[in-house]
Design a protein around this motif. Structure first.
Motif, PDB file in Angstrom:
ATOM      1  N   TRP A  53      21.845 -77.678  34.933  1.00  0.00           N
ATOM      2  CA  TRP A  53      23.276 -77.912  35.118  1.00  0.00           C
ATOM      3  C   TRP A  53      24.009 -76.583  35.074  1.00  0.00           C
ATOM      4  O   TRP A  53      23.470 -75.571  34.616  1.00  0.00           O
ATOM      5  N   SER A  54      25.237 -76.585  35.564  1.00  0.00           N
ATOM      6  CA  SER A  54      26.101 -75.413  35.491  1.00  0.00           C
ATOM      7  C   SER A  54      27.533 -75.884  35.285  1.00  0.00           C
ATOM      8  O   SER A  54      27.895 -76.998  35.682  1.00  0.00           O
ATOM      9  N   VAL A  55      28.336 -75.055  34.645  1.00  0.00           N
ATOM     10  CA  VAL A  55      29.750 -75.378  34.423  1.00  0.00           C
ATOM     11  C   VAL A  55      30.592 -74.176  34.827  1.00  0.00           C
ATOM     12  O   VAL A  55      30.170 -73.027  34.683  1.00  0.00           O
ATOM     13  N   GLY A  56      31.775 -74.435  35.328  1.00  0.00           N
ATOM     14  CA  GLY A  56      32.697 -73.371  35.696  1.00  0.00           C
ATOM     15  C   GLY A  56      33.825 -73.260  34.693  1.00  0.00           C
ATOM     16  O   GLY A  56      33.965 -74.086  33.790  1.00  0.00           O
ATOM     17  N   GLY A  57      34.623 -72.201  34.847  1.00  0.00           N
ATOM     18  CA  GLY A  57      35.768 -72.021  33.953  1.00  0.00           C
ATOM     19  C   GLY A  57      35.472 -71.074  32.818  1.00  0.00           C
ATOM     20  O   GLY A  57      34.672 -70.154  32.947  1.00  0.00           O
ATOM     21  N   ASP A  58      36.119 -71.298  31.675  1.00  0.00           N
ATOM     22  CA  ASP A  58      35.949 -70.382  30.549  1.00  0.00           C
ATOM     23  C   ASP A  58      34.650 -70.672  29.801  1.00  0.00           C
ATOM     24  O   ASP A  58      33.980 -71.688  30.008  1.00  0.00           O
ATOM     25  N   ASN A  59      34.300 -69.737  28.905  1.00  0.00           N
ATOM     26  CA  ASN A  59      33.034 -69.844  28.174  1.00  0.00           C
ATOM     27  C   ASN A  59      32.971 -71.058  27.263  1.00  0.00           C
ATOM     28  O   ASN A  59      31.875 -71.516  26.912  1.00  0.00           O
ATOM     29  N   ASN A  60      34.126 -71.573  26.864  1.00  0.00           N
ATOM     30  CA  ASN A  60      34.120 -72.720  25.956  1.00  0.00           C
ATOM     31  C   ASN A  60      33.438 -73.938  26.580  1.00  0.00           C
ATOM     32  O   ASN A  60      32.787 -74.719  25.887  1.00  0.00           O
ATOM     33  N   LYS A  61      33.583 -74.100  27.888  1.00  0.00           N
ATOM     34  CA  LYS A  61      32.963 -75.249  28.552  1.00  0.00           C
ATOM     35  C   LYS A  61      31.444 -75.164  28.480  1.00  0.00           C
ATOM     36  O   LYS A  61      30.759 -76.157  28.243  1.00  0.00           O
ATOM     37  N   TYR A  62      30.916 -73.965  28.688  1.00  0.00           N
ATOM     38  CA  TYR A  62      29.464 -73.779  28.575  1.00  0.00           C
ATOM     39  C   TYR A  62      29.015 -74.042  27.148  1.00  0.00           C
ATOM     40  O   TYR A  62      28.022 -74.736  26.908  1.00  0.00           O
ATOM     41  N   THR A  63      29.752 -73.481  26.194  1.00  0.00           N
ATOM     42  CA  THR A  63      29.392 -73.648  24.786  1.00  0.00           C
ATOM     43  C   THR A  63      29.370 -75.117  24.399  1.00  0.00           C
ATOM     44  O   THR A  63      28.436 -75.594  23.741  1.00  0.00           O
ATOM     45  N   GLU A  64      30.395 -75.851  24.813  1.00  0.00           N
ATOM     46  CA  GLU A  64      30.480 -77.263  24.460  1.00  0.00           C
ATOM     47  C   GLU A  64      29.341 -78.072  25.079  1.00  0.00           C
ATOM     48  O   GLU A  64      28.733 -78.919  24.413  1.00  0.00           O
ATOM     49  N   LYS A  65      29.051 -77.817  26.350  1.00  0.00           N
ATOM     50  CA  LYS A  65      27.993 -78.581  27.013  1.00  0.00           C
ATOM     51  C   LYS A  65      26.628 -78.240  26.423  1.00  0.00           C
ATOM     52  O   LYS A  65      25.775 -79.120  26.233  1.00  0.00           O
ATOM     53  N   LEU A  66      26.420 -76.947  26.121  1.00  0.00           N
ATOM     54  CA  LEU A  66      25.149 -76.559  25.524  1.00  0.00           C
ATOM     55  C   LEU A  66      25.002 -77.146  24.124  1.00  0.00           C
ATOM     56  O   LEU A  66      23.901 -77.536  23.721  1.00  0.00           O
ATOM     57  N   ASN A  67      26.095 -77.226  23.380  1.00  0.00           N
ATOM     58  CA  ASN A  67      26.036 -77.847  22.050  1.00  0.00           C
ATOM     59  C   ASN A  67      25.544 -79.293  22.146  1.00  0.00           C
ATOM     60  O   ASN A  67      24.785 -79.761  21.282  1.00  0.00           O
ATOM     61  N   LEU A  68      25.968 -80.005  23.190  1.00  0.00           N
ATOM     62  CA  LEU A  68      25.495 -81.371  23.391  1.00  0.00           C
ATOM     63  C   LEU A  68      23.996 -81.395  23.688  1.00  0.00           C
ATOM     64  O   LEU A  68      23.264 -82.260  23.192  1.00  0.00           O
ATOM     65  N   SER A  69      23.539 -80.422  24.487  1.00  0.00           N
ATOM     66  CA  SER A  69      22.105 -80.345  24.797  1.00  0.00           C
ATOM     67  C   SER A  69      21.299 -80.036  23.543  1.00  0.00           C
ATOM     68  O   SER A  69      20.206 -80.582  23.345  1.00  0.00           O
ATOM     69  N   ILE A  70      21.826 -79.175  22.693  1.00  0.00           N
ATOM     70  CA  ILE A  70      21.129 -78.833  21.452  1.00  0.00           C
ATOM     71  C   ILE A  70      21.068 -80.054  20.536  1.00  0.00           C
ATOM     72  O   ILE A  70      20.030 -80.356  19.929  1.00  0.00           O
ATOM     73  N   ALA A  71      22.183 -80.771  20.438  1.00  0.00           N
ATOM     74  CA  ALA A  71      22.225 -81.950  19.561  1.00  0.00           C
ATOM     75  C   ALA A  71      21.235 -83.019  20.013  1.00  0.00           C
ATOM     76  O   ALA A  71      20.601 -83.690  19.186  1.00  0.00           O
ATOM     77  N   SER A  72      21.077 -83.159  21.330  1.00  0.00           N
ATOM     78  CA  SER A  72      20.162 -84.179  21.859  1.00  0.00           C
ATOM     79  C   SER A  72      18.737 -83.642  22.019  1.00  0.00           C
ATOM     80  O   SER A  72      17.831 -84.396  22.395  1.00  0.00           O
ATOM     81  N   LYS A  73      18.552 -82.335  21.754  1.00  0.00           N
ATOM     82  CA  LYS A  73      17.259 -81.662  21.905  1.00  0.00           C
ATOM     83  C   LYS A  73      16.736 -81.754  23.349  1.00  0.00           C
ATOM     84  O   LYS A  73      15.526 -81.741  23.584  1.00  0.00           O
TER      85      LYS A  73
END
Length: 559
Positions: free
Chosen positions: A104-124
């Protein structure tokens, strides 16, 4: 007859055993060769493993490596290419046998990437190789979700990458190390860009018959003159002595007054070494003097009265409009915003200076870290060494001296000249001393008039300088005036705390930062007395500062 058959059977069994003695069960000779070429991570790290591993060895057949990406407005592609299909991805597969696949990829500021990656980490649900910040890195390490890269970096990293990551006593690597094991490989950046110089309107000095400031006290005096003595000669009171934004002292980069604070021994926003451990710079006694200076600058009209509500974009617009006489900024400032200012006002003259020292005559310049992100490998990925080899390849391709650099430079000078292909690689990194080396390259060519030793990028810069115009002015100002100054700084101060946010930081840092910024702004604008600084410090410690300081020092003791 039966006896003869038994003998033949025994001989056949011995022959089979002898032929298979050097292979794992079920592995053919061809499969073994492929594993060897791929640099199998397990075999490569066994005791007695061969040490002649090729850091740029190609996977044959290619391997697929999944990743995730963040994009912004600087990502541009030529027709027919995209983030999933572009020249850099093609080169990785062609030259080193790595097929990148974006989950996946996200555009915009770094917060969007951080938030989406945090979800991936939480779900492993993690990709094979991906970029993280320091908080995510610690979470992944604590959860046992990423590979220990220590043996792979030691065996696979090219000499060029080892030298780059060894910069500043290996600080980037130390940041990615937990309990003696290396989990995160740093995305290093040019270190020179994290140091501020003082930029001064030379034509305004000349108009007022003033000298370049040699000390911080003289900076204040020049700022007052620029604000009140009509340096642009338009008979209007419309100039400011020095740039400031709402962050003013806390931070670094264009417009921050961090270097002015450092001249008086203060390092707001940084954890620095104190007598009994690490202390927070914003609440140290030296900060009171700096706030007094801020109040003085504001009262004399040297600062924009609306600095507290202005961000970087608005303050740099004031530079372009010819309203600012001085500001602190990195060496690259001629490329922005001074280029825009010179287009509008070609007779304006700017001089870069080393940040002037304070009364002691010494200057320890503050700087940001040259790495704030790390690359990691998902635990269980079959080829953890692929991360190291991918970084090796990027250096070999994009850095001067790399065996494939000519290919990269030609691409950037021709069909990809209007897009930045650096954006395409999932493992972007650069040598922390990259621009320092480039200075030597350009200065030598300009001195000798010999361009034969220039890289393609160097030749392009050389030709721009010779051609003149705004572009030539920018390149000349950067590479012959400002960038060479950076190496003259003798002592640099960076944040001593580079770990993941502590428990108290997560709970109270936002409140503490708001308290600090609000208090400092009110003191500078005269809405609160600077004499109340000690009360502010006591409040800061009471609502979380004490506990946060304890946690930071516990972290420091564990390193």
């Amino acid at each position: 007859m039966a006896k003869r058959r038994l003998v033949i059977l025994l001989l056949l069994m011995m022959l089979v055993a002898a032929c298979s003695g050097n292979q794992s069960p079920g592995k053919t000779e061809e499969e073994g060769a492929i594993k060897s070429e791929q640099g199998n991570s397990a075999d490569a790290n066994k005791e007695g493993a061969p040490q002649d591993i090729d850091p740029l060895g190609k996977y044959d057949p290619p391997i697929e490596v999944t990743t995730v990406r963040a994009t912004n407005d600087t990502f541009k592609f030529i027709e027919g290419e995209s983030l999933e299909d572009n020249i850099v991805y093609e080169l990785y597969e062609e030259d080193i046998g790595i097929k990148w696949k974006n989950i996946w990829s996200v555009g915009g500021d770094n917060n969007k990437y951080t938030e989406k990656l945090n979800l991936s980490i939480a779900s492993k649900n993690l990709p094979d190789i991906f970029q993280v910040d320091i908080g995510q890195l610690k979470e992944l390490v604590d959860g046992g979700l990423v590979e220990d890269m220590t043996p792979y970096f030691e065996q696979y990293a090219s000499q060029q990458v080892k030298e780059a990551f060894g910069y500043a006593d290996g600080l980037g690597l130390r940041m990615g190390t937990f309990d003696g094991n290396l989990y995160g490989l740093p995305n290093t950046r040019d270190a020179a860009g994290n140091l501020n110089l003082l930029w001064v309107r030379q034509d305004w000095l000349d108009n007022l018959d003033l000298e370049l400031p040699k000390t911080a006290d003289e900076v204040i005096a020049v700022a007052e003159a620029f604000a009140n003595n009509d340096p642009d000669g338009d008979q209007k009171n419309n100039t400011y002595g020095i740039m400031a934004s709402f962050m003013m002292f806390d931070g670094y980069g264009l417009g921050s007054l961090d270097a002015l604070a450092a001249a008086y021994g203060a390092y707001p926003g940084k954890w620095i070494k104190g007598e009994e451990g690490l202390v927070y710079g914003s609440v140290q006694p030296e900060m009171k003097k700096v706030l007094e200076i801020g109040r003085e600058l504001y009262a004399m009209g040297a600062l924009d009265k609306e600095f507290a509500i202005k961000g970087g974009g608005e303050t740099t617009a004031d530079v372009v409009a010819g309203k600012i006489g001085m500001y602190y900024a990195p060496f690259w400032s001629p490329a922005w915003p001074l280029n825009q200012m010179i287009e509008k006002e070609p007779d304006a003259k700017w001089t870069p200076l080393l940040a002037p020292p304070g009364p002691s005559g010494e200057m320890k310049v503050p700087a940001g870290h040259f790495t704030t992100n790390w690359m990691v490998v998902r635990k269980g990925f079959e080829h953890p060494e692929a991360l190291v080899k991918a970084i090796n390849y990027w250096y070999d391709l994009s850095m001067t001296g790399g065996s494939r650099n000519e290919k990269y430079s030609e691409l950037r000078q021709n069909e990809y000249k209007d897009v930045d292909i650096n954006n395409y690689t999932p493992v972007y990194s650069e040598m922390p001393n990259k621009n320092d080396l480039f200075v030597d390259e350009i200065l030598k060519a300009l001195k000798d008039g010999d361009t034969s030793g220039l890289s393609i990028s160097g030749l392009k810069t050389y030709e721009k300088i010779k051609a003149g115009g705004v572009d030539g002015w920018v390149e000349q100002k950067i590479w012959t005036e400002s960038a060479p100054l950076i190496r003259e700084y003798k002592e640099i101060v960076t944040d001593e705390f580079y770990g993941a946010p502590t428990e108290t930081m997560g709970l109270t840092k936002t409140a503490l930062d708001k308290l600090t910024n609000d208090t400092f702004t009110k003191m500078i604008m005269g809405d609160k007395s600077v004499e109340e600084f000690d009360d502010f410090v006591a409040q800061w410690h009471k609502i979380g500062g004490d506990k946060m300081t304890l946690e930071v020092n516990e972290w420091a003791s564990s390193r």
